[in-house]
Structures are given as structure tokens and as C-alpha cells.
Motif scaffolding. Structure first.
Motif, PDB file in Angstrom:
ATOM      1  N   CYS A  30      -0.463 -18.234  -1.770  1.00 56.22           N
ATOM      2  CA  CYS A  30       0.650 -17.281  -1.873  1.00 56.22           C
ATOM      3  C   CYS A  30       1.979 -17.907  -1.503  1.00 56.22           C
ATOM      4  CB  CYS A  30       0.398 -16.062  -1.006  1.00 56.22           C
ATOM      5  SG  CYS A  30      -0.618 -14.908  -1.877  1.00 56.22           S
ATOM      6  N   GLY A  31       1.952 -18.766  -0.492  1.00 61.75           N
ATOM      7  CA  GLY A  31       3.173 -19.452  -0.108  1.00 61.75           C
ATOM      8  C   GLY A  31       3.738 -20.248  -1.276  1.00 61.75           C
ATOM      9  N   ARG A  32       2.852 -20.718  -2.144  1.00 62.30           N
ATOM     10  CA  ARG A  32       3.282 -21.541  -3.274  1.00 62.30           C
ATOM     11  C   ARG A  32       3.609 -20.701  -4.506  1.00 62.30           C
ATOM     12  NH1 ARG A  32      -1.607 -25.794  -3.432  1.00 62.30           N
ATOM     13  NH2 ARG A  32      -0.181 -27.044  -4.687  1.00 62.30           N
ATOM     14  N   LEU A  33       3.041 -19.503  -4.594  1.00 63.00           N
ATOM     15  CA  LEU A  33       3.262 -18.650  -5.761  1.00 63.00           C
ATOM     16  C   LEU A  33       4.475 -17.740  -5.605  1.00 63.00           C
ATOM     17  CD1 LEU A  33      -0.378 -17.376  -6.475  1.00 63.00           C
ATOM     18  CD2 LEU A  33       0.963 -18.862  -7.964  1.00 63.00           C
ATOM     19  N   GLY A  34       4.845 -17.486  -4.352  1.00 58.00           N
ATOM     20  CA  GLY A  34       5.956 -16.566  -4.116  1.00 58.00           C
ATOM     21  C   GLY A  34       5.580 -15.106  -4.314  1.00 58.00           C
ATOM     22  N   VAL A  35       4.293 -14.783  -4.156  1.00 64.25           N
ATOM     23  CA  VAL A  35       3.867 -13.378  -4.155  1.00 64.25           C
ATOM     24  C   VAL A  35       3.144 -13.118  -2.829  1.00 64.25           C
ATOM     25  CG1 VAL A  35       3.634 -13.256  -6.667  1.00 64.25           C
ATOM     26  CG2 VAL A  35       1.613 -13.817  -5.274  1.00 64.25           C
ATOM     27  N   PRO A  36       3.128 -11.868  -2.345  1.00 68.33           N
ATOM     28  CA  PRO A  36       2.452 -11.602  -1.071  1.00 68.33           C
ATOM     29  C   PRO A  36       0.926 -11.636  -1.196  1.00 68.33           C
ATOM     30  CG  PRO A  36       3.285  -9.549  -1.993  1.00 68.33           C
ATOM     31  CD  PRO A  36       3.775 -10.651  -2.887  1.00 68.33           C
ATOM     32  N   ALA A  37       0.270 -12.155  -0.149  1.00 66.31           N
ATOM     33  CA  ALA A  37      -1.190 -12.026  -0.025  1.00 66.31           C
ATOM     34  C   ALA A  37      -1.412 -10.698   0.678  1.00 66.31           C
ATOM     35  CB  ALA A  37      -1.756 -13.168   0.806  1.00 66.31           C
ATOM     36  N   ILE A  38      -2.210  -9.846   0.074  1.00 63.68           N
ATOM     37  CA  ILE A  38      -2.469  -8.535   0.667  1.00 63.68           C
ATOM     38  C   ILE A  38      -3.934  -8.467   1.068  1.00 63.68           C
ATOM     39  CG2 ILE A  38      -2.516  -6.044   0.239  1.00 63.68           C
ATOM     40  CD1 ILE A  38      -0.131  -6.427  -1.643  1.00 63.68           C
ATOM     41  N   SER A  39      -4.184  -8.481   2.379  1.00 61.39           N
ATOM     42  CA  SER A  39      -5.549  -8.448   2.889  1.00 61.39           C
ATOM     43  C   SER A  39      -5.846  -7.075   3.481  1.00 61.39           C
ATOM     44  CB  SER A  39      -5.723  -9.528   3.970  1.00 61.39           C
ATOM     45  OG  SER A  39      -6.846  -9.227   4.789  1.00 61.39           O
ATOM     46  N   PHE A  90       1.305  -9.925  -6.782  1.00 65.75           N
ATOM     47  CA  PHE A  90       0.566  -9.927  -5.514  1.00 65.75           C
ATOM     48  C   PHE A  90      -0.758 -10.650  -5.718  1.00 65.75           C
ATOM     49  CE2 PHE A  90      -0.166  -5.910  -7.786  1.00 65.75           C
ATOM     50  CZ  PHE A  90      -1.513  -6.056  -8.079  1.00 65.75           C
ATOM     51  N   LEU A  91      -1.332 -11.045  -4.607  1.00 63.94           N
ATOM     52  CA  LEU A  91      -2.692 -11.587  -4.625  1.00 63.94           C
ATOM     53  C   LEU A  91      -3.494 -10.774  -3.617  1.00 63.94           C
ATOM     54  CD1 LEU A  91      -4.676 -13.703  -5.627  1.00 63.94           C
ATOM     55  CD2 LEU A  91      -3.829 -15.250  -3.862  1.00 63.94           C
ATOM     56  N   LEU A  92      -4.489 -10.056  -4.090  1.00 60.87           N
ATOM     57  CA  LEU A  92      -5.292  -9.205  -3.213  1.00 60.87           C
ATOM     58  C   LEU A  92      -6.470  -9.983  -2.636  1.00 60.87           C
ATOM     59  CD1 LEU A  92      -5.471  -5.859  -5.244  1.00 60.87           C
ATOM     60  CD2 LEU A  92      -3.736  -6.633  -3.603  1.00 60.87           C
ATOM     61  N   ASP A  93      -6.687  -9.783  -1.339  1.00 62.23           N
ATOM     62  CA  ASP A  93      -7.806 -10.433  -0.644  1.00 62.23           C
ATOM     63  C   ASP A  93      -8.615  -9.343   0.049  1.00 62.23           C
ATOM     64  OD1 ASP A  93      -9.393 -11.683   1.299  1.00 62.23           O
ATOM     65  OD2 ASP A  93      -7.671 -12.100   2.593  1.00 62.23           O
TER      66      ASP A  93
END
Ligand code: AMP
Length: 194
Positions: A30-39, A90-93
């Protein structure tokens, strides 16, 4: 894809059993994609720590390794995905974890005229998962809770693999490698070069 460039508009899900390292990998990429990781696991643990109404309701469920009900999780996700930082990807975890949750996610995105771009499955042999989980267990995790989490994954979450494969958006990664190697494979999938 709606809004932004290809990478910053990315809407993706990390899928994998407990101990597969998906949380670590989501944070790193996420740090590299510029989207939030949502856990969702983090959000629920935070709610418990805050002693909020949600936290009080889910504490025992988290302690047991079972899943919080789909209706509660739908409220949590509706709110989280409505936040400003999630508007451009976003990236969902840790969500979705059931077929019902996958349907809810599709419905939330459909209302925004959006769809999921990719589901990344991190695969690790089960005996390694148990060993990893025992090594990183939280103070109150017992062996029963750890194996309960694996069973819940097999029974309730693994069916999502076929769903997303059929949909043509599933990508599998070999999670039985170093953190750096897994991260490099994920970066390749997302087309992140730097
Ligand atoms: P995690 O950190 O993702 O392993 O989540 C920790 C715990 O939070 C899980 O064992 C569940 O009890 C709960 N949880 C997290 N995400 C979800 C979800 N999407 N649906 C139901 N329960 C969840």
C-alpha cells in the motif's frame, strides 16, 4: 476504471489463510500503491481496545477465532469505504471472509459504479501456517483458537477462491517464500516497479 490513474484507482482484496502474511504484505504494498490498506481485524481490535459499542459486542467473538456476523461487518465496511481516503482505491485485508460478505462488497461498489479489480490469494501449506501462527500468537491465543481460525477459513472463506477465479480476477502468489520475495511477486502483479 473510475477516477485517478491505473494504480491509484486500484480496488483490490488480499485473500489468504490466517498466518499467510497477507496483513504484512498489504501494508508493504500500500505504501507503494498510494491506496490505504484496510484491515477489518485491526479495526475490530481497535474497537475492542476503545471499548466502543461495537468493541463490546465483538470481543468474545474475536477471542474465539469465530467470525463476526455479516450484517455487522456490512455496517463496518459501508462506513469505512465511504471515508475520503478510500475514494481513490483501497486494498482490503481480511474482508470479505464469507460469500455473503463478497456479495455485500459487490453491492457497495456497484452503488459507486465500481467493481473489484483484483483478488490476490497468498497460498501457504497448512502445516506451515500453524507453525507460523504459534510463533506469532497473541498472549490469549491458544492452540485451539489457532486451529479454529484455520477451520473457519477452510469452511467459510476458502469458497471465495472459486468465486473470484470464476469471475476472472483471482491471482495466486506463493506465500511460502521470504517476505521480500512475496512482496516482489505482489509488486509484479500490481505493476509496481520502483
Ligand atoms: P484478522 O486480524 O484479519 O485475522 O481478524 C481477527 C478477527 O477479527 C477474526 O478472527 C474475526 O473474529 C474478526 N474479523 C476480522 N475480519 C472479519 C470479517 N471480514 N468478518 C468477520 N469477522 C472478522
Amino acid at each position: 476504471m473510475a477516477g485517478g490513474d491505473a494504480m491509484s484507482g486500484l480496488r483490490a482484496v488480499m485473500l489468504g489463510p490466517p498466518g499467510s502474511g497477507k496483513g504484512t504484505q498489504a501494508e508493504l504494498i500500500c505504501g507503494r500503491l498510494g491506496v490505504p490498506a484496510i484491515s477489518t481485524g485491526e479495526m475490530l481490535r481497535q474497537a475492542v481496545a476503545d471499548g466502543s459499542a461495537l468493541g463490546l459486542r465483538v470481543k468474545e467473538i474475536l477471542d474465539s477465532g469465530a467470525l463476526v456476523d455479516d450484517a455487522t461487518m456490512a455496517d463496518v465496511m459501508e462506513q469505512r469505504l465511504a471515508a475520503e481516503d478510500a475514494q481513490n482505491g483501497f486494498l482490503l485485508d481480511g474482508y470479505p471472509r464469507t460469500l455473503g460478505q463478497a456479495e455485500t462488497l459487490d453491492a457497495i461498489l456497484a452503488r459507486q459504479a465500481r467493481t473489484l479489480d483484483m483478488v490476490v490469494l497468498i497460498e501457504v501449506p497448512e502445516e506451515k501456517l500453524i507453525r507460523r501462527a504459534l510463533a506469532r500468537q497473541r498472549a490469549d491465543d491458544t492452540r485451539e483458537v489457532i486451529s479454529n481460525r484455520q477451520r473457519v477459513y477452510r469452511e467459510q472463506t476458502a469458497p471465495l477462491i472459486d468465486r473470484y477465479r470464476t469471475q476472472g480476477i483471482l491471482e495466486s502468489i506463493d506465500g511460502d517464500q521470504t517476505i521480500e520475495q512475496v512482496q516482489a511477486d505482489i509488486a509484479d502483479l500490481f505493476g509496481v516497479t520502483a
